[in-house]
Design a protein around this motif. Sequence first.
Motif, PDB file in Angstrom:
ATOM      1  N   TYR A  27       0.889  -1.147   0.000  1.00 27.34           N
ATOM      2  CA  TYR A  27       0.000   0.000   0.000  1.00 27.34           C
ATOM      3  C   TYR A  27       0.936   1.208   0.000  1.00 27.34           C
ATOM      4  CZ  TYR A  27      -4.255  -2.570   1.454  1.00 27.34           C
ATOM      5  OH  TYR A  27      -5.340  -3.413   1.528  1.00 27.34           O
TER       6      TYR A  27
ATOM      7  N   PHE B 274       1.646   5.522  -0.191  1.00 27.71           N
ATOM      8  CA  PHE B 274       1.046   6.791   0.221  1.00 27.71           C
ATOM      9  C   PHE B 274       2.005   7.940  -0.073  1.00 27.71           C
ATOM     10  CE2 PHE B 274      -2.244   4.801   2.850  1.00 27.71           C
ATOM     11  CZ  PHE B 274      -1.678   3.570   3.125  1.00 27.71           C
TER      12      PHE B 274
ATOM     13  N   TYR C 228       2.404  11.918   1.525  1.00 29.61           N
ATOM     14  CA  TYR C 228       1.978  12.930   2.485  1.00 29.61           C
ATOM     15  C   TYR C 228       2.760  14.206   2.233  1.00 29.61           C
ATOM     16  CZ  TYR C 228      -0.441   9.447   5.339  1.00 29.61           C
ATOM     17  OH  TYR C 228      -1.306   8.481   5.803  1.00 29.61           O
TER      18      TYR C 228
ATOM     19  N   LYS D 266      -3.172   7.784  -2.221  1.00 35.20           N
ATOM     20  CA  LYS D 266      -2.718   6.436  -1.896  1.00 35.20           C
ATOM     21  C   LYS D 266      -2.990   5.508  -3.068  1.00 35.20           C
ATOM     22  CE  LYS D 266      -7.083   5.021   0.249  1.00 35.20           C
ATOM     23  NZ  LYS D 266      -7.762   4.613   1.528  1.00 35.20           N
TER      24      LYS D 266
ATOM     25  N   ILE E 164      -3.799   1.463  -3.439  1.00 35.58           N
ATOM     26  CA  ILE E 164      -4.084   0.195  -2.767  1.00 35.58           C
ATOM     27  C   ILE E 164      -4.121  -0.917  -3.804  1.00 35.58           C
ATOM     28  CG2 ILE E 164      -5.714  -1.071  -1.312  1.00 35.58           C
ATOM     29  CD1 ILE E 164      -4.428   1.257   0.120  1.00 35.58           C
TER      30      ILE E 164
ATOM     31  N   PHE F 286       6.603  13.379   1.765  1.00 37.99           N
ATOM     32  CA  PHE F 286       7.012  12.058   2.230  1.00 37.99           C
ATOM     33  C   PHE F 286       6.265  10.969   1.472  1.00 37.99           C
ATOM     34  CE2 PHE F 286       9.688  12.892   5.809  1.00 37.99           C
ATOM     35  CZ  PHE F 286       9.237  14.082   6.366  1.00 37.99           C
TER      36      PHE F 286
ATOM     37  N   ARG G  30       3.110   0.620   3.194  1.00 33.15           N
ATOM     38  CA  ARG G  30       2.680  -0.356   4.186  1.00 33.15           C
ATOM     39  C   ARG G  30       2.823  -1.725   3.541  1.00 33.15           C
ATOM     40  NH1 ARG G  30      -3.392  -1.512   6.398  1.00 33.15           N
ATOM     41  NH2 ARG G  30      -2.857  -3.411   7.526  1.00 33.15           N
TER      42      ARG G  30
ATOM     43  N   ASN H 179       1.611  -8.296   8.879  1.00 34.46           N
ATOM     44  CA  ASN H 179       0.824  -7.090   8.692  1.00 34.46           C
ATOM     45  C   ASN H 179       0.509  -6.439  10.029  1.00 34.46           C
ATOM     46  OD1 ASN H 179      -0.899  -5.091   7.919  1.00 34.46           O
ATOM     47  ND2 ASN H 179      -2.599  -6.447   7.439  1.00 34.46           N
ATOM     48  N   THR H 180       1.207  -5.375  10.310  1.00 38.40           N
ATOM     49  CA  THR H 180       0.994  -4.693  11.583  1.00 38.40           C
ATOM     50  C   THR H 180       0.392  -3.320  11.392  1.00 38.40           C
ATOM     51  OG1 THR H 180       3.189  -3.708  11.498  1.00 38.40           O
ATOM     52  CG2 THR H 180       2.996  -5.867  12.563  1.00 38.40           C
ATOM     53  N   GLY H 181       0.083  -2.954  10.171  1.00 40.13           N
ATOM     54  CA  GLY H 181      -0.416  -1.618   9.908  1.00 40.13           C
ATOM     55  C   GLY H 181       0.667  -0.567   9.904  1.00 40.13           C
ATOM     56  N   LYS H 182       1.912  -0.978   9.997  1.00 37.17           N
ATOM     57  CA  LYS H 182       3.016  -0.033  10.107  1.00 37.17           C
ATOM     58  C   LYS H 182       3.292   0.652   8.781  1.00 37.17           C
ATOM     59  CE  LYS H 182       8.002  -0.195  10.930  1.00 37.17           C
ATOM     60  NZ  LYS H 182       9.094  -1.110  11.344  1.00 37.17           N
ATOM     61  N   LEU H 183       3.494   1.974   8.844  1.00 39.02           N
ATOM     62  CA  LEU H 183       3.925   2.746   7.692  1.00 39.02           C
ATOM     63  C   LEU H 183       5.429   2.943   7.764  1.00 39.02           C
ATOM     64  CD1 LEU H 183       1.439   5.714   7.111  1.00 39.02           C
ATOM     65  CD2 LEU H 183       1.725   3.662   5.729  1.00 39.02           C
TER      66      LEU H 183
ATOM     67  N   PHE I  68       8.407   5.182   6.179  1.00 37.98           N
ATOM     68  CA  PHE I  68       8.541   6.450   5.471  1.00 37.98           C
ATOM     69  C   PHE I  68       9.903   6.593   4.801  1.00 37.98           C
ATOM     70  CE2 PHE I  68       4.876   9.047   6.548  1.00 37.98           C
ATOM     71  CZ  PHE I  68       4.315   8.332   7.584  1.00 37.98           C
ATOM     72  N   GLY I  69       9.904   7.311   3.687  1.00 42.59           N
ATOM     73  CA  GLY I  69      11.154   7.789   3.124  1.00 42.59           C
ATOM     74  C   GLY I  69      11.656   8.965   3.943  1.00 42.59           C
TER      75      GLY I  69
END
Lengths: 116, 111
Positions: A32, A34, A36, A49, A51, A90, A94, A100-104, A106-107
Amino acid sequence: AQSVAQPEDQVNVAEGNPLTVKCTYSVSGNPYLFWYVQYPNRGLQFLLKYITGDNLVKGSYGFEAEFNKSQTSFHLKKPSALVSDSALYFCAVRDMGSSNTGKLIFGQGTTLQVKP
Amino acid sequence: EAQVTQNPRYLITVTGKKLTVTCSQNMNHEYMSWYRQDPGLGLRQIYYSMNVEVTDKGDVPEGYKVSRKEKRNFPLILESPSPNQTSLYFCASSLAGDGYTFGSGTRLTVV
Protein backbone atom coordinates in the motif's frame (compact mmCIF):
# COMPACT_ATOMS: atom_id res chain seq x y z
CA ALA A 1 14.00 -5.65 4.41
CA GLN A 2 11.21 -3.17 3.94
CA SER A 3 12.32 0.28 2.87
CA VAL A 4 11.38 3.43 1.03
CA ALA A 5 13.84 5.65 -0.80
CA GLN A 6 13.40 9.22 -1.91
CA PRO A 7 16.62 9.82 -3.84
CA GLU A 8 16.40 13.62 -3.95
CA ASP A 9 16.73 15.75 -0.82
CA GLN A 10 15.39 18.75 -2.75
CA VAL A 11 13.59 19.36 -6.02
CA ASN A 12 13.51 22.83 -7.56
CA VAL A 13 11.02 23.79 -10.25
CA ALA A 14 9.69 26.99 -11.74
CA GLU A 15 6.05 27.87 -11.23
CA GLY A 16 3.92 26.54 -14.07
CA ASN A 17 6.34 23.75 -14.94
CA PRO A 18 5.59 20.08 -14.31
CA LEU A 19 7.07 18.53 -11.19
CA THR A 20 8.11 15.02 -10.21
CA VAL A 21 9.13 13.81 -6.77
CA LYS A 22 10.62 10.33 -6.90
CA CYS A 23 9.98 7.36 -4.63
CA THR A 24 11.04 3.73 -4.81
CA TYR A 25 10.15 1.00 -2.36
CA SER A 26 11.07 -2.50 -1.28
CA VAL A 27 8.58 -4.79 0.47
CA SER A 28 8.07 -8.54 0.71
CA GLY A 29 4.34 -8.53 0.01
CA ASN A 30 1.93 -6.33 -1.89
CA PRO A 31 2.41 -2.66 -1.10
CA TYR A 32 0.00 0.00 0.00
CA LEU A 33 1.65 3.28 -1.05
CA PHE A 34 1.05 6.79 0.22
CA TRP A 35 2.17 10.36 -0.29
CA TYR A 36 1.98 12.93 2.49
CA VAL A 37 2.84 16.62 2.50
CA GLN A 38 4.12 18.65 5.43
CA TYR A 39 3.96 22.42 5.47
CA PRO A 40 6.16 24.34 7.95
CA ASN A 41 5.07 23.88 11.57
CA ARG A 42 2.22 21.62 10.53
CA GLY A 43 1.43 17.92 10.72
CA LEU A 44 1.39 15.54 7.78
CA GLN A 45 -1.48 15.87 5.35
CA PHE A 46 -2.60 12.95 3.22
CA LEU A 47 -2.27 13.51 -0.53
CA LEU A 48 -3.07 10.19 -2.16
CA LYS A 49 -2.72 6.44 -1.90
CA TYR A 50 -2.43 3.34 -4.05
CA ILE A 51 -4.08 0.20 -2.77
CA THR A 52 -5.06 -1.68 -5.90
CA GLY A 53 -6.51 -1.06 -9.34
CA ASP A 54 -5.53 1.69 -11.75
CA ASN A 55 -1.82 2.43 -11.63
CA LEU A 56 -2.42 6.17 -11.97
CA VAL A 57 -3.80 7.60 -8.77
CA LYS A 58 -5.22 11.10 -8.47
CA GLY A 59 -5.15 12.95 -5.18
CA SER A 60 -5.55 16.29 -3.48
CA TYR A 61 -4.42 19.69 -4.85
CA GLY A 62 -3.98 18.38 -8.41
CA PHE A 63 -1.31 15.83 -7.52
CA GLU A 64 -1.14 12.36 -9.00
CA ALA A 65 1.17 9.38 -8.70
CA GLU A 66 1.94 6.41 -10.88
CA PHE A 67 2.46 2.95 -9.43
CA ASN A 68 5.04 0.99 -11.41
CA LYS A 69 5.37 -2.55 -10.10
CA SER A 70 8.29 -3.58 -12.32
CA GLN A 71 10.35 -0.57 -11.25
CA THR A 72 8.99 -0.63 -7.68
CA SER A 73 8.34 3.08 -7.95
CA PHE A 74 5.57 5.46 -6.97
CA HIS A 75 6.58 8.91 -8.24
CA LEU A 76 4.51 11.96 -7.34
CA LYS A 77 3.63 14.32 -10.18
CA LYS A 78 1.81 17.52 -10.94
CA PRO A 79 1.37 19.01 -14.42
CA SER A 80 1.79 22.64 -13.34
CA ALA A 81 3.53 23.58 -10.09
CA LEU A 82 2.38 26.40 -7.82
CA VAL A 83 4.51 28.40 -5.38
CA SER A 84 2.12 27.20 -2.67
CA ASP A 85 3.16 23.59 -3.40
CA SER A 86 6.53 24.32 -1.74
CA ALA A 87 6.71 21.92 1.20
CA LEU A 88 8.26 18.69 2.47
CA TYR A 89 6.91 15.55 0.80
CA PHE A 90 7.01 12.06 2.23
CA CYS A 91 6.46 8.76 0.47
CA ALA A 92 5.37 5.85 2.66
CA VAL A 93 4.62 2.18 2.20
CA ARG A 94 2.68 -0.36 4.19
CA ASP A 95 3.79 -3.92 3.69
CA MET A 96 0.74 -6.17 3.31
CA GLY A 97 2.84 -9.29 3.73
CA SER A 98 2.56 -11.88 6.47
CA SER A 99 3.62 -9.55 9.27
CA ASN A 100 0.82 -7.09 8.69
CA THR A 101 0.99 -4.69 11.58
CA GLY A 102 -0.42 -1.62 9.91
CA LYS A 103 3.02 -0.03 10.11
CA LEU A 104 3.92 2.75 7.69
CA ILE A 105 7.53 2.96 6.54
CA PHE A 106 8.54 6.45 5.47
CA GLY A 107 11.15 7.79 3.12
CA GLN A 108 13.45 10.52 4.38
CA GLY A 109 11.46 13.25 2.69
CA THR A 110 11.98 15.56 -0.31
CA THR A 111 11.78 19.33 -0.06
CA LEU A 112 9.98 20.82 -3.04
CA GLN A 113 10.86 24.41 -3.83
CA VAL A 114 8.71 26.13 -6.46
CA LYS A 115 10.09 29.47 -7.58
CA PRO A 116 7.92 32.22 -9.09
CA GLU B 1 -14.47 17.33 12.79
CA ALA B 2 -12.51 14.06 12.42
CA GLN B 3 -9.09 14.59 13.90
CA VAL B 4 -6.15 13.40 15.93
CA THR B 5 -5.35 15.73 18.82
CA GLN B 6 -1.94 15.86 20.45
CA ASN B 7 -0.94 17.84 23.50
CA PRO B 8 1.15 19.75 24.18
CA ARG B 9 2.31 21.27 20.86
CA TYR B 10 5.59 22.44 22.35
CA LEU B 11 7.43 21.19 25.42
CA ILE B 12 10.80 22.02 26.92
CA THR B 13 11.87 19.81 29.80
CA VAL B 14 14.95 18.76 31.71
CA THR B 15 16.77 15.45 31.58
CA GLY B 16 15.14 12.80 33.75
CA LYS B 17 11.81 14.51 34.39
CA LYS B 18 8.99 12.17 33.42
CA LEU B 19 6.55 13.47 30.85
CA THR B 20 3.50 12.33 28.93
CA VAL B 21 2.35 13.43 25.49
CA THR B 22 -1.33 12.77 25.00
CA CYS B 23 -3.00 11.63 21.79
CA SER B 24 -6.71 11.30 21.20
CA GLN B 25 -8.72 10.46 18.08
CA ASN B 26 -12.45 10.81 17.52
CA MET B 27 -12.81 8.49 14.51
CA ASN B 28 -13.16 5.14 16.32
CA HIS B 29 -9.94 3.94 14.67
CA GLU B 30 -8.34 0.66 15.71
CA TYR B 31 -4.77 1.44 14.63
CA MET B 32 -2.73 4.09 16.42
CA SER B 33 0.97 4.84 16.15
CA TRP B 34 3.62 7.18 17.42
CA TYR B 35 6.39 8.45 15.17
CA ARG B 36 9.35 10.71 15.66
CA GLN B 37 10.63 12.95 12.90
CA ASP B 38 14.29 13.88 12.70
CA PRO B 39 16.04 15.77 9.87
CA GLY B 40 17.32 13.44 7.16
CA LEU B 41 15.72 10.39 8.75
CA GLY B 42 12.08 10.85 7.84
CA LEU B 43 9.56 9.48 10.30
CA ARG B 44 10.37 6.45 12.41
CA GLN B 45 7.81 4.43 14.27
CA ILE B 46 8.20 4.30 18.05
CA TYR B 47 5.22 2.17 19.13
CA TYR B 48 1.97 1.09 17.59
CA SER B 49 -1.33 -0.36 18.73
CA MET B 50 -3.73 -2.47 16.71
CA ASN B 51 -6.52 -2.26 19.28
CA VAL B 52 -7.28 -1.73 22.97
CA GLU B 53 -4.68 -3.40 25.20
CA VAL B 54 -2.67 -4.47 22.11
CA THR B 55 0.60 -2.58 21.72
CA ASP B 56 3.97 -3.42 20.26
CA LYS B 57 7.37 -1.89 19.60
CA GLY B 58 8.20 -0.08 16.41
CA ASP B 59 11.69 0.67 15.13
CA VAL B 60 12.89 3.03 17.88
CA PRO B 61 11.10 2.11 21.14
CA GLU B 62 13.98 2.59 23.59
CA GLY B 63 13.17 5.15 26.26
CA TYR B 64 9.44 5.24 25.52
CA LYS B 65 6.31 3.61 26.86
CA VAL B 66 2.72 3.61 25.65
CA SER B 67 -0.64 2.38 26.83
CA ARG B 68 -3.98 1.76 25.12
CA LYS B 69 -6.59 1.43 27.82
CA GLU B 70 -9.35 2.82 25.64
CA LYS B 71 -9.76 3.06 21.91
CA ARG B 72 -9.52 6.81 21.52
CA ASN B 73 -6.39 7.50 23.60
CA PHE B 74 -2.78 6.48 23.05
CA PRO B 75 -0.42 8.43 25.32
CA LEU B 76 3.35 8.42 24.85
CA ILE B 77 5.34 8.31 28.09
CA LEU B 78 8.97 9.24 28.55
CA GLU B 79 9.93 7.96 32.00
CA SER B 80 13.38 9.57 32.03
CA PRO B 81 13.84 11.83 29.02
CA SER B 82 17.31 12.37 27.59
CA PRO B 83 18.60 14.98 25.11
CA ASN B 84 18.63 12.41 22.27
CA GLN B 85 14.85 12.30 22.55
CA THR B 86 14.65 15.90 21.42
CA SER B 87 12.52 15.58 18.32
CA LEU B 88 9.20 16.26 16.62
CA TYR B 89 6.62 13.64 17.56
CA PHE B 90 3.50 12.64 15.65
CA CYS B 91 0.58 10.50 16.63
CA ALA B 92 -1.44 8.87 13.85
CA SER B 93 -4.56 6.74 13.63
CA SER B 94 -6.18 4.57 11.00
CA LEU B 95 -9.35 2.51 10.69
CA ALA B 96 -7.78 -0.46 8.96
CA GLY B 97 -4.28 0.66 8.14
CA ASP B 98 -5.07 1.87 4.65
CA GLY B 99 -4.96 5.58 5.36
CA TYR B 100 -3.57 7.43 8.34
CA THR B 101 -4.63 10.69 9.92
CA PHE B 102 -1.83 12.53 11.70
CA GLY B 103 -1.90 14.90 14.62
CA SER B 104 -0.32 18.35 14.42
CA GLY B 105 2.83 17.24 16.18
CA THR B 106 4.60 17.84 19.49
CA ARG B 107 7.99 19.51 19.42
CA LEU B 108 9.94 18.23 22.42
CA THR B 109 13.22 19.69 23.64
CA VAL B 110 15.10 17.92 26.42
CA VAL B 111 17.90 19.98 28.00
